[in-house]
Design a protein around this motif. Sequence first.
Motif, PDB file in Angstrom:
ATOM      1  N   TRP A 110       0.815  -1.215   0.000  1.00  0.00           N
ATOM      2  CA  TRP A 110       0.000   0.000   0.000  1.00  0.00           C
ATOM      3  C   TRP A 110       0.847   1.264   0.000  1.00  0.00           C
ATOM      4  O   TRP A 110       0.532   2.235  -0.672  1.00  0.00           O
ATOM      5  N   PHE A 111       1.902   1.252   0.774  1.00  0.00           N
ATOM      6  CA  PHE A 111       2.734   2.453   0.873  1.00  0.00           C
ATOM      7  C   PHE A 111       3.952   2.393  -0.047  1.00  0.00           C
ATOM      8  O   PHE A 111       4.816   3.263   0.029  1.00  0.00           O
ATOM      9  N   ARG A 112       4.001   1.380  -0.887  1.00  0.00           N
ATOM     10  CA  ARG A 112       5.074   1.213  -1.873  1.00  0.00           C
ATOM     11  C   ARG A 112       6.457   1.375  -1.233  1.00  0.00           C
ATOM     12  O   ARG A 112       7.320   2.110  -1.728  1.00  0.00           O
ATOM     13  N   LEU A 113       6.655   0.657  -0.134  1.00  0.00           N
ATOM     14  CA  LEU A 113       7.916   0.768   0.599  1.00  0.00           C
ATOM     15  C   LEU A 113       9.079   0.117  -0.143  1.00  0.00           C
ATOM     16  O   LEU A 113      10.239   0.402   0.146  1.00  0.00           O
ATOM     17  N   ALA A 114       8.777  -0.764  -1.093  1.00  0.00           N
ATOM     18  CA  ALA A 114       9.847  -1.405  -1.873  1.00  0.00           C
ATOM     19  C   ALA A 114      10.318  -0.513  -3.013  1.00  0.00           C
ATOM     20  O   ALA A 114      11.295  -0.836  -3.691  1.00  0.00           O
ATOM     21  N   GLY A 115       9.636   0.586  -3.212  1.00  0.00           N
ATOM     22  CA  GLY A 115      10.018   1.492  -4.294  1.00  0.00           C
ATOM     23  C   GLY A 115       9.905   0.814  -5.648  1.00  0.00           C
ATOM     24  O   GLY A 115       8.931   0.123  -5.928  1.00  0.00           O
ATOM     25  N   HIS A 116      10.919   0.989  -6.465  1.00  0.00           N
ATOM     26  CA  HIS A 116      10.925   0.391  -7.805  1.00  0.00           C
ATOM     27  C   HIS A 116      11.859  -0.810  -7.892  1.00  0.00           C
ATOM     28  O   HIS A 116      12.202  -1.244  -8.984  1.00  0.00           O
ATOM     29  N   ALA A 117      12.270  -1.319  -6.750  1.00  0.00           N
ATOM     30  CA  ALA A 117      13.167  -2.483  -6.749  1.00  0.00           C
ATOM     31  C   ALA A 117      12.446  -3.682  -7.351  1.00  0.00           C
ATOM     32  O   ALA A 117      11.290  -3.943  -7.021  1.00  0.00           O
ATOM     33  N   PRO A 118      13.105  -4.395  -8.257  1.00  0.00           N
ATOM     34  CA  PRO A 118      12.458  -5.562  -8.861  1.00  0.00           C
ATOM     35  C   PRO A 118      12.244  -6.654  -7.817  1.00  0.00           C
ATOM     36  O   PRO A 118      12.983  -6.744  -6.835  1.00  0.00           O
ATOM     37  N   LEU A 119      11.234  -7.460  -8.038  1.00  0.00           N
ATOM     38  CA  LEU A 119      10.959  -8.575  -7.145  1.00  0.00           C
ATOM     39  C   LEU A 119      12.112  -9.570  -7.244  1.00  0.00           C
ATOM     40  O   LEU A 119      12.473  -9.996  -8.340  1.00  0.00           O
ATOM     41  N   PRO A 120      12.740  -9.923  -6.121  1.00  0.00           N
ATOM     42  CA  PRO A 120      13.890 -10.826  -6.195  1.00  0.00           C
ATOM     43  C   PRO A 120      13.470 -12.235  -6.616  1.00  0.00           C
ATOM     44  O   PRO A 120      12.377 -12.698  -6.291  1.00  0.00           O
ATOM     45  N   LEU A 121      14.346 -12.889  -7.359  1.00  0.00           N
ATOM     46  CA  LEU A 121      14.081 -14.234  -7.856  1.00  0.00           C
ATOM     47  C   LEU A 121      15.087 -15.219  -7.275  1.00  0.00           C
ATOM     48  O   LEU A 121      16.266 -14.911  -7.146  1.00  0.00           O
ATOM     49  N   ALA A 122      14.599 -16.404  -6.974  1.00  0.00           N
ATOM     50  CA  ALA A 122      15.472 -17.469  -6.471  1.00  0.00           C
ATOM     51  C   ALA A 122      16.365 -17.951  -7.610  1.00  0.00           C
ATOM     52  O   ALA A 122      16.042 -17.800  -8.787  1.00  0.00           O
ATOM     53  N   PHE A 123      17.506 -18.528  -7.244  1.00  0.00           N
ATOM     54  CA  PHE A 123      18.435 -19.089  -8.223  1.00  0.00           C
ATOM     55  C   PHE A 123      18.279 -20.596  -8.154  1.00  0.00           C
ATOM     56  O   PHE A 123      18.685 -21.228  -7.177  1.00  0.00           O
ATOM     57  N   GLU A 124      17.658 -21.170  -9.161  1.00  0.00           N
ATOM     58  CA  GLU A 124      17.393 -22.610  -9.183  1.00  0.00           C
ATOM     59  C   GLU A 124      18.301 -23.275 -10.206  1.00  0.00           C
ATOM     60  O   GLU A 124      18.315 -22.899 -11.371  1.00  0.00           O
ATOM     61  N   MET A 125      19.071 -24.235  -9.726  1.00  0.00           N
ATOM     62  CA  MET A 125      19.991 -24.954 -10.596  1.00  0.00           C
ATOM     63  C   MET A 125      20.230 -26.349 -10.033  1.00  0.00           C
ATOM     64  O   MET A 125      19.934 -26.623  -8.871  1.00  0.00           O
ATOM     65  N   ASP A 126      20.770 -27.214 -10.855  1.00  0.00           N
ATOM     66  CA  ASP A 126      21.200 -28.537 -10.436  1.00  0.00           C
ATOM     67  C   ASP A 126      22.587 -28.360  -9.829  1.00  0.00           C
ATOM     68  O   ASP A 126      23.520 -27.975 -10.533  1.00  0.00           O
TER      69      ASP A 126
END
Length: 187
Positions: free
Chosen positions: A151-167
Amino acid sequence: MTTLIWIVVVLLLVGVYLSWTAGRLDRLHARLDAARAALDAQLLRRASVAQELASAGVFDPAASMVLYQAAHTARLAEEERREFAESELSQALRAVLAESAQVDAVREAPGGEAAVAELGAAVRRVPMARRFHNDSVRAARALRRHRTVRWFRLAGHAPLPLAFEMDDEPPAALSEYAGRNGGGPVH
């Protein structure tokens, strides 16, 4: 007058809470950046050691080429293909070091004992760094899901972090070697 004081107190408390939450989110993003840098360093170390082993002349030419190409591709992979390239390197390491005889051949070469130890450490640290990174991603995503943050946009414009999935499964023969030599199993 009393109502006005209570409104000011409530607004002040909300402001303090929002500031605290924004600071917490900022710290989580900083921890996430540090975790990603550590993961990148471990992946680069693993690829470098694999490349050195591939060009050491201890494997047959086909195995050397497969391992060298996978390590080279992993080192130069674009961000969107990085997980796939790192998984291919894990598969190449498992294929080349599938049997204990191959690990023993590396150990018998000049400097081979140190190379096996360094590769063992590298393949052991990658899953740990990946888990730490992915835990940081989960924590940041969980906080960003809160209504207050949205609601208060506290994350600003930071992209949503993604997990690193690998074998990141290590070569079995390398795990056996580490277990036989007191280094503990490579996970």
